[in-house]
Motif scaffolding. Sequence first.
Motif, mmCIF file in Angstrom:
data_model
loop_
_atom_site.group_PDB
_atom_site.id
_atom_site.type_symbol
_atom_site.label_atom_id
_atom_site.label_comp_id
_atom_site.label_asym_id
_atom_site.label_seq_id
_atom_site.Cartn_x
_atom_site.Cartn_y
_atom_site.Cartn_z
ATOM 1 N N CYS A 291 0.854 -1.193 0.000
ATOM 2 C CA CYS A 291 0.000 0.000 0.000
ATOM 3 C C CYS A 291 0.886 1.239 0.000
ATOM 4 O O CYS A 291 1.965 1.233 0.589
ATOM 5 C CB CYS A 291 -0.858 0.062 1.256
ATOM 6 N N SER A 293 3.495 3.914 -0.358
ATOM 7 C CA SER A 293 4.868 3.901 -0.842
ATOM 8 C C SER A 293 5.365 2.477 -1.081
ATOM 9 O O SER A 293 6.210 2.240 -1.942
ATOM 10 C CB SER A 293 5.784 4.583 0.174
ATOM 11 N N SER A 338 5.891 -4.174 3.378
ATOM 12 C CA SER A 338 5.249 -3.343 4.410
ATOM 13 C C SER A 338 6.285 -2.895 5.432
ATOM 14 O O SER A 338 6.965 -3.723 6.027
ATOM 15 C CB SER A 338 4.138 -4.145 5.101
ATOM 16 N N GLN A 339 6.380 -1.596 5.624
ATOM 17 C CA GLN A 339 7.274 -1.071 6.655
ATOM 18 C C GLN A 339 6.824 -1.586 8.019
ATOM 19 O O GLN A 339 7.601 -2.177 8.751
ATOM 20 C CB GLN A 339 7.227 0.467 6.607
ATOM 21 N N SER A 340 5.555 -1.342 8.352
ATOM 22 C CA SER A 340 5.053 -1.664 9.696
ATOM 23 C C SER A 340 4.828 -3.149 9.897
ATOM 24 O O SER A 340 4.873 -3.648 11.011
ATOM 25 C CB SER A 340 3.720 -0.943 9.913
ATOM 26 N N THR A 343 -0.112 -3.511 8.109
ATOM 27 C CA THR A 343 -1.134 -2.898 7.260
ATOM 28 C C THR A 343 -2.233 -3.922 6.938
ATOM 29 O O THR A 343 -1.953 -5.005 6.408
ATOM 30 C CB THR A 343 -0.476 -2.342 5.989
ATOM 31 N N VAL A 389 5.453 10.190 9.548
ATOM 32 C CA VAL A 389 4.397 9.431 8.865
ATOM 33 C C VAL A 389 4.795 9.144 7.415
ATOM 34 O O VAL A 389 4.630 8.036 6.914
ATOM 35 C CB VAL A 389 3.054 10.201 8.930
ATOM 36 N N THR A 391 6.995 7.978 4.745
ATOM 37 C CA THR A 391 8.175 7.103 4.768
ATOM 38 C C THR A 391 9.286 7.633 3.865
ATOM 39 O O THR A 391 9.030 8.172 2.789
ATOM 40 C CB THR A 391 7.806 5.661 4.358
ATOM 41 N N ALA A 588 -2.137 8.405 8.670
ATOM 42 C CA ALA A 588 -1.676 7.520 9.737
ATOM 43 C C ALA A 588 -0.500 6.717 9.214
ATOM 44 O O ALA A 588 -0.427 6.389 8.037
ATOM 45 C CB ALA A 588 -2.789 6.584 10.146
ATOM 46 N N LYS A 589 0.415 6.422 10.083
ATOM 47 C CA LYS A 589 1.619 5.701 9.652
ATOM 48 C C LYS A 589 1.325 4.228 9.438
ATOM 49 O O LYS A 589 1.760 3.627 8.473
ATOM 50 C CB LYS A 589 2.699 5.861 10.723
ATOM 51 N N VAL A 591 -1.515 1.631 8.968
ATOM 52 C CA VAL A 591 -2.949 1.609 8.678
ATOM 53 C C VAL A 591 -3.502 0.218 8.980
ATOM 54 O O VAL A 591 -3.514 -0.660 8.118
ATOM 55 C CB VAL A 591 -3.227 2.054 7.229
HETATM 56 C C1 G6P Z 1 0.413 4.535 5.216
HETATM 57 C C2 G6P Z 1 1.676 5.360 5.322
HETATM 58 C C3 G6P Z 1 2.528 5.191 4.073
HETATM 59 C C4 G6P Z 1 2.827 3.726 3.839
HETATM 60 C C5 G6P Z 1 1.546 2.887 3.796
HETATM 61 C C6 G6P Z 1 1.846 1.414 3.868
HETATM 62 O O1 G6P Z 1 -0.423 5.069 4.248
HETATM 63 O O2 G6P Z 1 1.359 6.722 5.511
HETATM 64 O O3 G6P Z 1 3.747 5.898 4.219
HETATM 65 O O4 G6P Z 1 3.532 3.587 2.641
HETATM 66 O O5 G6P Z 1 0.715 3.183 4.919
HETATM 67 O O6 G6P Z 1 2.380 1.116 5.130
HETATM 68 P P1 G6P Z 1 3.301 -0.121 5.406
HETATM 69 O O7 G6P Z 1 3.590 -0.072 6.882
HETATM 70 O O8 G6P Z 1 2.509 -1.332 5.023
HETATM 71 O O9 G6P Z 1 4.536 0.021 4.582
#
Ligand code: G6P
Length: 594
Positions: A291, A293, A338-340, A343, A389, A391, A588-589, A591
Amino acid sequence: MCGIVGYVGKSKCVPKIISGLESLEYRGYDSAGIAYVTNESIKIKKEQGRIKVLKDSLNMNEESYMGIGHTRWATHGKPCKVNSHPHQVGDITIVHNGIIENYEELKNNLKEYKFKSETDSEVVAALIDKLYHEDKDIIKVLSKLKDYLIGSYALGILVNGDDNIYAIRKDSPLIIGISEDGNFIASDVPAILEYTNMYYLLLNDEFALISKDDVVIYDKNGEISTKSLMTFEGSKEAAMKNGYDHYMLKEIYEQPKVVMETIKEYILDYKHLKERMKGLEKYDAIDIVGCGSAYHVGLVGKSLIMKYGKVPVYVDIASEYRYTEHIYSKKHLIILISQSGETADTLAVLREAKQQGIDTLAIVNVVGSSIAREAHKVLYIKAGPEIAVATTKAYLCQLMMLSLIALYLGINKGTLDKKIINEYDNMDLLLEKELENKKELEDIAKLIYKNKDIFYLGRKIDYSLCMEASLKLKEVSYLHSEAYAAGELKHGTISLIEDKTPVISIITDDDIRLKTLSNVKEVCARGALSIIISNEDVLDKSLYTKLIKIPKVHELIGSALVMVKCQLIAYYVARLNGCDIDKPRNLAKSVTVE
Ligand code: G6P
């Protein structure tokens, strides 16, 4: 997304909860609240807006040693005081992160309660209160809560007259921090780092009793479970601003270091790369899903993997992919980025893929996150905690990881020589050099920050970079920005080009350089203010007002050099416009809702 912090211990709880919530500000929120236990009762304070507003309304020295706090990112009901958490119903006070999908049905069966807010969370508080009065045993209630709730939830719960905090989770993250002084619950590690780096990760359907000197964790059947304590390896400083005005800027400047750490983790030499990537060569089709970036970086990965790895690659946004019909080959791989690692849509794609028997590979930053745990294989990037927020460093590390996959497959397929590995050796120095000349980017920001529309143009891999550059600009500066495939512009959007409309063209791909330059000519002819980012000189000086020159390096690493320039442009434009750079409105960072 919503943030949860709770504390029970020997110290006063209000300052700890507030500072924890401040560390979670990056998650994005629009109101904040706290419930704390005093000699007389459970007191609740909530405010719309920033945590500072809540803080100003509180006595930070309150004689209270147990409480729960929350930052809310509105889903059910507008951002306002009454919809903010905590929600108190009868003997139960809760904070909630997630979405309860069957809340209306539950509400219909809770007719004896009068609801004050529009939220799904208040319904959960009422449900727990009802079950608690039937069973008189909160542990029993928590062990059967999953039978009632459909959706996602991390809950922090206080029960009137009880000395413990209770916590439960499903599909929304929650950790339990452990310290000599007391114990915590939190949505993410930065919230507790000031006090401890030791924590338990609560898994789906697990719940816990947290007292001032003990933590008891229960499995989904309500049996006490033993868990290993985790230690957060990064320093507390990694999650602080370190003298930078904004986290975004700090994180942009951290990129040489974290990109190099990511590279070193996977390639010291070819043998090492092979050990880490082994098995990827067996796939004859790859889907990349993410999602925001993470989707954009997937598009860059597609260009590199198709070109060098000679495998067909399909890229999609997770919220689209999960509702689309797919035809899978026998040797199909789905890469989740996914960074987090939390998501919701990306996680849903992963689970669906596994159910269908498709192999999954996750590229994730947060260790132990849901996507990392559940995928068949995980390649961790080494970005460290990303607080802003928008990335930056996680995107760049993801880009490097996809580049390494393309490198490995390319060597395997014979399209790349092993010697290319050496190209990655000086990646940190290359990035440092590109970050040095910030003046030229500040100057560009001054040229464009008052415009209402800005366009990014590029073809192929450059177009994918434009998409991220454009997103970066619009999310932090609130300017309208669009990325366009350079050849497509004349099929409609060129009508928006007026005198002095900024058009930033990215031109790094030799095969298509002249074609993109022709498109630059077309916008210049309509009065555009043209800025070019290129790895070659542009001889016709009438084609640009500013040229940002980046070094000519191998395509596998060149995209990273372009992106740091675009990140800085976005940052300086936002700064000139006085925007809340680290916490852009409505964003939101992590989601964790669909
Ligand atoms: C949110 C953040 C974005 C990020 C996206 C996916 O919209 O604001 O910066 O790219 O979620 O998040 P993830 O943690 O799955 O990379």
